[in-house]
Design a protein around this motif. Structure first.
Motif, PDB file in Angstrom:
ATOM      1  N   THR A  65      99.644   8.076 -51.830  1.00 45.48           N
ATOM      2  CA  THR A  65     100.795   6.849 -51.932  1.00 45.48           C
ATOM      3  C   THR A  65     100.716   6.601 -53.431  1.00 45.48           C
ATOM      4  OG1 THR A  65      98.590   5.554 -51.510  1.00 45.48           O
ATOM      5  CG2 THR A  65      99.809   6.055 -49.719  1.00 45.48           C
ATOM      6  N   ASN A  67     102.082   3.100 -55.448  1.00 45.82           N
ATOM      7  CA  ASN A  67     102.676   1.620 -55.567  1.00 45.82           C
ATOM      8  C   ASN A  67     102.764   1.621 -56.929  1.00 45.82           C
ATOM      9  OD1 ASN A  67     102.917  -1.057 -55.822  1.00 45.82           O
ATOM     10  ND2 ASN A  67     101.017  -1.486 -55.032  1.00 45.82           N
ATOM     11  N   SER A  68     103.911   1.579 -57.441  1.00 44.89           N
ATOM     12  CA  SER A  68     103.944   1.714 -59.047  1.00 44.89           C
ATOM     13  C   SER A  68     104.109   0.244 -59.496  1.00 44.89           C
ATOM     14  CB  SER A  68     105.639   2.326 -59.194  1.00 44.89           C
ATOM     15  OG  SER A  68     106.730   1.416 -58.625  1.00 44.89           O
ATOM     16  N   LEU A  86     106.093   6.672 -51.414  1.00 43.39           N
ATOM     17  CA  LEU A  86     106.169   5.202 -51.850  1.00 43.39           C
ATOM     18  C   LEU A  86     105.682   4.187 -50.736  1.00 43.39           C
ATOM     19  CD1 LEU A  86     109.750   5.195 -53.458  1.00 43.39           C
ATOM     20  CD2 LEU A  86     107.386   5.969 -54.426  1.00 43.39           C
ATOM     21  N   LEU A  91     110.816   2.960 -56.911  1.00 41.74           N
ATOM     22  CA  LEU A  91     110.439   3.809 -57.988  1.00 41.74           C
ATOM     23  C   LEU A  91     111.743   4.015 -58.802  1.00 41.74           C
ATOM     24  CD1 LEU A  91     108.351   5.612 -58.864  1.00 41.74           C
ATOM     25  CD2 LEU A  91     109.306   7.286 -58.029  1.00 41.74           C
ATOM     26  N   THR A 106     110.330   8.720 -49.457  1.00 36.22           N
ATOM     27  CA  THR A 106     110.498   7.360 -49.945  1.00 36.22           C
ATOM     28  C   THR A 106     110.260   6.002 -49.190  1.00 36.22           C
ATOM     29  OG1 THR A 106     113.006   7.384 -49.018  1.00 36.22           O
ATOM     30  CG2 THR A 106     112.517   8.202 -51.287  1.00 36.22           C
ATOM     31  N   THR A 111     114.949   4.785 -54.879  1.00 33.94           N
ATOM     32  CA  THR A 111     114.372   5.692 -56.174  1.00 33.94           C
ATOM     33  C   THR A 111     115.517   5.708 -56.823  1.00 33.94           C
ATOM     34  OG1 THR A 111     112.664   6.901 -54.769  1.00 33.94           O
ATOM     35  CG2 THR A 111     113.609   7.763 -56.976  1.00 33.94           C
TER      36      THR A 111
END
Length: 181
Positions: A65, A67-68, A86, A91, A106, A111
């Motif tokens: 996974t 998580n940015s 995601l 992203l 996604t 994205t």
């Protein structure tokens, strides 16, 4: 794995291999200019990630996974045989994006890729959010599935081998379209 809950981790010019989960809750993580590989989940719930000029490679075999935390990656590669999914945030990739194996999911999140996006193996699942490829999109052996969201290719779209399924939402190509396989 690597957990950063304060302080600073600087990758410098060497390689950083995180053989497990990467968690950034506070503090600072600066990516190296060399290789930066993560084989587990990426979770940024706080702190600062500075992407530098290198590529972050996700190479896990199961479901990873991502998580940015809403921050951007310079360049991103998914080369693992599993799924990179995601989870919380859209992203943003300031450079190139490559999916060479497995599935990039996604999960209904947007994205945006500034440079060339390449799907050379595996599957890119766009699902319900807008996918934006500002440097063009090349499919050379993988599958891109548009689903119900929008796909915006701001540059050339090249399909030399593999499969492209257009979304039921808007599908925009502002550059040349080349299908040779």
């Amino acid at each position: 794995g690597l957990t950063i809950s304060g302080g600073t981790v600087t990758g410098s010019t060497g390689a950083v291999d995180v053989n497990g989960a990467l968690t950034l809750s506070s503090g600072t993580l600066t990516a190296p200019t060399g290789s930066f590989t993560v084989s587990g989940n990426w979770s940024q719930t706080g702190g600062t990630f500075t992407p530098g000029t290198g590529t972050v490679t996700f190479d896990g075999a199961g479901t990873q996974t991502l998580n940015s935390g809403g921050t951007s990656f310079n360049a991103l590669t998914h080369s693992g045989t599993g799924t990179l999914q995601l989870t919380t945030n859209a992203l943003s990739v300031g450079g190139a994006f490559t999916n060479s194996a497995g599935t990039y999911d996604t999960n209904g999140l947007a994205t945006t890729v500034t440079a060339l996006a390449t799907v050379s193996g595996g599957t890119y699942q766009a699902k319900t959010a807008t996918q934006t490829f500002d440097g063009g999109l090349t499919i050379s052996g993988g599958t891109v599935t548009g689903s119900t969201g929008a796909v915006d290719v701001n540059g050339a779209l090249t399909l030399s081998s593999g499969t492209l399924t257009a979304p039921t939402g808007n599908f925009t190509v502002s550059g040349n379209w080349s299908k040779s396989g």
